[in-house]
Design an enzyme around this catalytic site. Structure first.
Site, short mmCIF file in Angstrom:
data_model
loop_
_atom_site.label_atom_id
_atom_site.label_comp_id
_atom_site.label_asym_id
_atom_site.label_seq_id
_atom_site.Cartn_x
_atom_site.Cartn_y
_atom_site.Cartn_z
N TYR A 114 -9.98 -1.15 5.90
CA TYR A 114 -9.02 -1.94 6.78
C TYR A 114 -7.64 -1.22 6.31
O TYR A 114 -6.87 -1.10 7.16
CB TYR A 114 -8.77 -3.18 6.24
CG TYR A 114 -7.81 -3.94 6.86
CD1 TYR A 114 -7.79 -4.66 8.21
CD2 TYR A 114 -6.58 -4.43 6.18
CE1 TYR A 114 -6.98 -5.37 8.85
CE2 TYR A 114 -5.77 -5.11 6.74
CZ TYR A 114 -5.73 -5.46 8.16
OH TYR A 114 -4.70 -6.57 8.69
N LYS B 61 -4.94 0.32 9.16
CA LYS B 61 -3.61 0.15 9.37
C LYS B 61 -2.50 1.17 9.38
O LYS B 61 -1.58 1.30 9.92
CB LYS B 61 -3.25 -1.08 8.59
CG LYS B 61 -3.94 -2.35 9.18
CD LYS B 61 -3.47 -2.80 10.43
CE LYS B 61 -4.40 -3.99 11.05
NZ LYS B 61 -3.93 -4.47 12.35
#
Length: 240
Positions: A139, A143
């Site tokens: 994740y 990002k």
């Protein structure tokens, strides 16, 4: 008034942003994964509002979403809010879909959902499976990549304001109901940037609760930004 596309508008931060934009008199084009999950969104922005469905992990559906938005007359701003926390859809949803929509839906103001966790991302692109066939990124990686994309856009498109927003750890389905940050503040920065009425928003930066912050050094590095864009262009066959 502005027409704004909000992805992932069926709940959480996206729903909050759509509701606030509509309350401020703007026109919202809401994106959801499935139309049968759009009840709250319809209640928030009106039964006659435009709501489009697409599975963002499927590039063909993302292209169809872009065509649908453009057929409506286009938008002045896009809030790239949709995202997933883990699994093989991480790169397709969190990075590839925002890239494709950026390439295919012209808009003067772009807002990308980042996270403070992007600072733990790895600034390397080797071995990334952008199709989602394998899990090759965290994740935090996803990002970092989308924050770098946000930084690249204003260099590549004159006159476009492109911002990345850390909404904080907020109590959404992804963040969990015990998350400590303020949900309203989480989407307010997105709305504020998309509206573009405050002179302070006429810039391109990384934001948390309406204050600029320093992102991961790689996210602000034009060399890494260009590498991210080049990788996404090669994967999708679509340039910015």
């Amino acid at each position: 008034m502005v027409r704004v596309l909000v992805t992932g508008a069926g709940g959480g931060l996206g729903l909050g942003a759509a509701r606030e934009l509509a309350a401020d008199g703007h026109t919202v084009v809401g994106h959801v994964r499935r139309l049968d999950r759009a009840g709250e969104l319809r209640a928030a922005i009106g039964d006659d509002a435009d709501i489009l469905a697409a599975e963002l992990s499927d590039p063909d559906q993302v292209r169809a979403l872009a065509d649908g938005v453009n057929a409506l007359g286009g938008v002045g701003a896009v809030i790239h809010n949709a995202g997933v926390l883990d699994g093989p859809e991480l790169l397709p949803v969190n990075v590839v879909a925002p890239y494709l929509l950026t390439a295919l839906v012209p808009a003067a103001r772009l807002v990308y959902l980042s996270s403070g966790m992007h600072r733990g991302g790895r600034a390397r692109l080797d071995g990334m499976d952008w199709s989602g066939g394998r899990v090759t990124a965290s994740y935090s990686d996803s990002k970092l990549f989308v924050t770098a994309l946000a930084g690249a856009v204003p260099r590549l498109r004159a006159g476009v304001f492109s911002n990345a927003v850390d909404p904080g750890w907020v109590p959404t389905r992804m963040g969990g109901r015990h998350a400590p940050d303020d949900l309203e503040l989480g989407h307010r920065t997105q709305v504020w940037l998309a509206e573009g009425e405050d002179p302070e928003t006429r810039t391109s930066a990384y934001w948390h609760h309406q204050r600029t912050q320093r992102p991961h050094p790689a996210a602000a590095d034009p060399v890494f930004q260009d590498a991210v864009v080049a990788a996404l262009r090669a994967h999708t066959g679509v340039g910015l």
